[in-house]
Design a protein around this motif. Structure first.
Motif, PDB file in Angstrom:
ATOM      1  N   GLN A 302       0.826  -1.206   0.000  1.00  0.00           N
ATOM      2  CA  GLN A 302       0.000   0.000   0.000  1.00  0.00           C
ATOM      3  C   GLN A 302       0.863   1.260   0.000  1.00  0.00           C
ATOM      4  O   GLN A 302       0.552   2.244  -0.686  1.00  0.00           O
ATOM      5  CB  GLN A 302      -0.933  -0.004   1.201  1.00  0.00           C
ATOM      6  N   LEU A 303       1.954   1.232   0.755  1.00  0.00           N
ATOM      7  CA  LEU A 303       2.861   2.379   0.779  1.00  0.00           C
ATOM      8  C   LEU A 303       3.545   2.554  -0.574  1.00  0.00           C
ATOM      9  O   LEU A 303       3.704   3.680  -1.062  1.00  0.00           O
ATOM     10  CB  LEU A 303       3.909   2.190   1.875  1.00  0.00           C
ATOM     11  N   ALA A 304       3.945   1.443  -1.200  1.00  0.00           N
ATOM     12  CA  ALA A 304       4.574   1.521  -2.516  1.00  0.00           C
ATOM     13  C   ALA A 304       3.614   2.127  -3.535  1.00  0.00           C
ATOM     14  O   ALA A 304       4.010   2.963  -4.359  1.00  0.00           O
ATOM     15  CB  ALA A 304       5.015   0.126  -2.971  1.00  0.00           C
ATOM     16  N   VAL A 305       2.339   1.738  -3.479  1.00  0.00           N
ATOM     17  CA  VAL A 305       1.341   2.307  -4.391  1.00  0.00           C
ATOM     18  C   VAL A 305       1.171   3.803  -4.120  1.00  0.00           C
ATOM     19  O   VAL A 305       1.052   4.607  -5.058  1.00  0.00           O
ATOM     20  CB  VAL A 305      -0.001   1.569  -4.229  1.00  0.00           C
ATOM     21  N   GLN A 318      -4.836   3.983  -4.603  1.00  0.00           N
ATOM     22  CA  GLN A 318      -5.279   3.038  -3.586  1.00  0.00           C
ATOM     23  C   GLN A 318      -6.560   2.322  -4.023  1.00  0.00           C
ATOM     24  O   GLN A 318      -6.738   1.127  -3.777  1.00  0.00           O
ATOM     25  CB  GLN A 318      -5.518   3.760  -2.258  1.00  0.00           C
ATOM     26  N   GLY A 319      -7.461   3.058  -4.683  1.00  0.00           N
ATOM     27  CA  GLY A 319      -8.680   2.439  -5.175  1.00  0.00           C
ATOM     28  C   GLY A 319      -8.406   1.407  -6.261  1.00  0.00           C
ATOM     29  O   GLY A 319      -8.995   0.330  -6.266  1.00  0.00           O
ATOM     30  N   LEU A 320      -7.500   1.756  -7.176  1.00  0.00           N
ATOM     31  CA  LEU A 320      -7.118   0.819  -8.228  1.00  0.00           C
ATOM     32  C   LEU A 320      -6.497  -0.436  -7.635  1.00  0.00           C
ATOM     33  O   LEU A 320      -6.811  -1.563  -8.048  1.00  0.00           O
ATOM     34  CB  LEU A 320      -6.124   1.499  -9.176  1.00  0.00           C
ATOM     35  N   PHE A 321      -5.636  -0.257  -6.645  1.00  0.00           N
ATOM     36  CA  PHE A 321      -4.971  -1.380  -5.997  1.00  0.00           C
ATOM     37  C   PHE A 321      -5.980  -2.256  -5.258  1.00  0.00           C
ATOM     38  O   PHE A 321      -5.964  -3.487  -5.367  1.00  0.00           O
ATOM     39  CB  PHE A 321      -3.906  -0.849  -5.035  1.00  0.00           C
ATOM     40  N   GLY A 322      -6.898  -1.622  -4.517  1.00  0.00           N
ATOM     41  CA  GLY A 322      -7.897  -2.375  -3.775  1.00  0.00           C
ATOM     42  C   GLY A 322      -8.871  -3.107  -4.677  1.00  0.00           C
ATOM     43  O   GLY A 322      -9.237  -4.257  -4.412  1.00  0.00           O
ATOM     44  N   ALA A 323      -9.292  -2.445  -5.759  1.00  0.00           N
ATOM     45  CA  ALA A 323     -10.219  -3.084  -6.693  1.00  0.00           C
ATOM     46  C   ALA A 323      -9.567  -4.281  -7.376  1.00  0.00           C
ATOM     47  O   ALA A 323     -10.200  -5.330  -7.555  1.00  0.00           O
ATOM     48  CB  ALA A 323     -10.681  -2.066  -7.743  1.00  0.00           C
ATOM     49  N   THR A 324      -8.307  -4.133  -7.748  1.00  0.00           N
ATOM     50  CA  THR A 324      -7.591  -5.254  -8.361  1.00  0.00           C
ATOM     51  C   THR A 324      -7.500  -6.427  -7.399  1.00  0.00           C
ATOM     52  O   THR A 324      -7.677  -7.588  -7.787  1.00  0.00           O
ATOM     53  CB  THR A 324      -6.178  -4.814  -8.789  1.00  0.00           C
ATOM     54  N   GLY A 325      -7.234  -6.125  -6.142  1.00  0.00           N
ATOM     55  CA  GLY A 325      -7.162  -7.178  -5.139  1.00  0.00           C
ATOM     56  C   GLY A 325      -8.470  -7.937  -5.011  1.00  0.00           C
ATOM     57  O   GLY A 325      -8.484  -9.180  -4.922  1.00  0.00           O
ATOM     58  N   MET A 326      -9.594  -7.214  -5.013  1.00  0.00           N
ATOM     59  CA  MET A 326     -10.892  -7.881  -4.910  1.00  0.00           C
ATOM     60  C   MET A 326     -11.145  -8.772  -6.115  1.00  0.00           C
ATOM     61  O   MET A 326     -11.659  -9.897  -5.986  1.00  0.00           O
ATOM     62  CB  MET A 326     -11.996  -6.830  -4.788  1.00  0.00           C
ATOM     63  N   ALA A 327     -10.803  -8.279  -7.304  1.00  0.00           N
ATOM     64  CA  ALA A 327     -11.018  -9.071  -8.518  1.00  0.00           C
ATOM     65  C   ALA A 327     -10.148 -10.322  -8.513  1.00  0.00           C
ATOM     66  O   ALA A 327     -10.626 -11.425  -8.825  1.00  0.00           O
ATOM     67  CB  ALA A 327     -10.717  -8.222  -9.753  1.00  0.00           C
ATOM     68  N   VAL A 328      -8.885 -10.174  -8.147  1.00  0.00           N
ATOM     69  CA  VAL A 328      -7.970 -11.316  -8.115  1.00  0.00           C
ATOM     70  C   VAL A 328      -8.420 -12.318  -7.057  1.00  0.00           C
ATOM     71  O   VAL A 328      -8.397 -13.537  -7.287  1.00  0.00           O
ATOM     72  CB  VAL A 328      -6.526 -10.854  -7.849  1.00  0.00           C
TER      73      VAL A 328
END
Length: 378
Positions: A302-305, A318-328
Motif C-alpha cells: 500500500q505504501l509503494a502504491v 489506492q482504489g485501483l490497488f484495492g479493486a484489483t485485489g478484490m477481482a484477483v
C-alpha cells in the motif's frame, strides 16, 4: 484513529455476515449458489466503488465520500433487519460493499497525507484495525445471534455503524493541490513502477483467494476439527494486528518495494510447504511465518502504491490497488476450488506459488533499469 475504527467496524460487518451465511441459508431456504451470490455481491460492488470513485477523494470530495459511504453502509445493515428474499439480501450486501469501497480510499489518503513521514506506520495501523475488525466480527455475530436473535443482530450492527456519523461529519480529507482529473487510471497504469506494484498486489491476493476458498476444506480433508480450523484462522490473523504497524514503519525506512519483495517470496515458500505437509500441527509453523510475512506485505504494498501514485492521484491509486485485489481474490477463489478438485492439495499450492513467482518476476522486470524505483513521493 476514529476513522480507523470506522474501517474496523465495516470489517466487523463483513466478518459477521461471513459467519451468518449458513444461518441466512437456513432461515430463508436459499441454496448454496444463492449464498454465493450474496457473498459475491459485496466484492463486486466494492470493486466498482474503489475503481471508479476513489479518484474523487483526490479532487476534494473525500469528506463527501466518507459521509456517503457511511450512510450507504448504515442503510445496508438496516435493510438486512427486514430482508427476506434473495434480491433483498443481494442488494443489501452489495450496498455494504459499495459503502466500504467509498470509505477505504478516502481513509487511506488521509492516513498517508496526515503525516507523510509516518505514512507506513499509519497504513500498517489501518491494516491492523481491518484485520482485528474481521476477526471480531464472527464473535460479535455469534454472541448477538445467540442472546438477542437474528434480526436483532443486524439492529446492533446498524447502531454500531451509526455511532460513527459524528466522526465522518467532522473528518477532513485534504485534496491534492494539483489533482489529476483526466485519464487518471490510465496514467497510473502506464508507469512501470505502478505496474510492478500491481503485480506484487496480485501475488499477495492470490494467497488470500486460495485461503478463503480452500483452507477450511483442506484442513478438514486432513482430519482437522472445526475448532482447529478456527484456531488456525486466528493464528493467521492475530499476528497482523500487532506486527503490521511496526512493519509499515520499517517499510518506509528500508524501502516499500524492497520489503514487499522479500515478504512475498517468504509467502511463496510457505505456500509450497502447505502442499507437502500432512501433519496438522506442523502446518501451523509455515502458517505462522506466512502470517508474519503478510503483516509486512500489506502495508509495504500500500505504501509503494502511494509513493508511485503521488499526491495528485493518491486515492485513485489506492482504489485501483484495492479493486484489483478484490477481482484477483474472487477469480483465485473460483480457480482454487477447481484446481483442488482436479490436482489435489499439492497441485493447488504449487500452482498458486508458481503464479506468484510469475508475478514477482514481472514486477522485477518492470523495475529493472529504473534509477529510482519510487521517484514520486506523496
Amino acid at each position: 484513529m476514529p476513522l480507523f475504527a470506522l474501517v474496523a467496524m465495516l470489517m466487523v460487518g463483513y466478518g459477521a455476515l461471513f459467519s451468518l451465511l449458513a444461518e441466512i441459508r437456513n432461515n430463508f431456504g436459499f441454496s448454496s449458489f444463492d449464498i454465493g451470490l450474496i457473498g459475491g455481491a459485496a466484492f463486486a460492488a466494492g470493486f466498482v466503488a474503489q475503481l471508479w470513485l476513489s479518484r474523487y477523494a483526490d479532487i476534494g470530495y473525500g469528506n463527501l465520500m466518507l459521509q456517503a459511504g457511511l450512510a450507504i453502509s448504515v442503510l445496508s445493515t438496516a435493510w438486512m433487519i427486514f430482508a427476506s428474499t434473495l434480491p433483498e439480501w443481494i442488494i443489501s450486501r452489495a450496498l455494504l460493499g459499495f459503502g466500504a469501497g467509498c470509505i477505504r480510499p478516502a481513509v487511506r489518503r488521509l492516513a498517508v497525507t496526515m503525516k507523510p513521514e509516518e505514512a507506513g506506520q499509519f497504513l500498517g495501523l489501518l491494516a491492523a484495525y481491518e484485520t482485528g475488525g474481521f476477526l471480531i466480527g464472527p464473535v460479535i455475530a455469534a454472541t448477538f445471534n445467540t442472546w438477542l436473535g437474528f434480526s436483532e443482530t443486524f439492529i446492533a450492527l446498524t447502531l454500531l455503524l451509526a455511532v460513527f456519523i459524528p466522526v465522518v461529519m467532522r473528518a477532513d480529507v485534504p485534496a491534492s493541490k494539483e489533482p489529476q482529473q483526466d485519464n487518471v487510471l490510465r496514467s497510473l497504469l502506464a508507469k512501470p513502477v505502478m505496474q510492478a506494484c500491481m503485480a506484487m498486489g496480485i501475488a499477495f491476493w492470490i494467497t488470500i483467494g486460495v485461503f478463503e476458498a480452500i483452507w477450511a476444506i483442506f484442513l478438514s480433508d486432513l482430519g482437522a476439527s472445526m475448532v482447529f480450523i478456527g484456531l488456525t484462522m486466528s493464528l493467521f490473523g492475530i499476528p497482523m494486528i500487532f506486527i503490521a504497524p511496526i512493519a509499515g514503519g520499517y517499510a518506509q525506512r528500508k524501502g516499500a518495494l524492497r520489503v514487499a519483495t522479500v515478504s512475498i517470496f517468504v509467502s511463496i515458500v510457505c505456500m509450497l510447504f502447505y502442499g507437502f505437509i500432512d501433519n496438522l500441527w506442523l502446518l501451523c509453523l509455515p502458517l505462522l511465518v506466512h502470517s508474519i510475512a503478510d503483516s509486512y506485505t500489506m502495508p509495504a504494498t500500500q505504501l509503494a502504491v502511494a509513493e508511485a501514485s503521488g499526491d495528485a492521484a493518491l486515492a485513485a491509486g489506492q482504489g485501483l490497488f484495492g479493486a484489483t485485489g478484490m477481482a484477483v481474490g474472487a477469480v483465485t477463489a473460483v480457480a482454487g476450488g477447481a484446481l483442488y478438485e482436479t490436482l489435489g492439495a499439492s497441485g493447488l499450492w504449487v500452482s498458486a506459488a508458481l503464479a506468484m513467482v510469475v508475478c514477482m518476476v514481472f514486477a522485477r522486470l518492470r523495475l529493472a533499469g529504473l534509477s529510482s524505483p519510487l521517484p514520486i513521493k506523496p
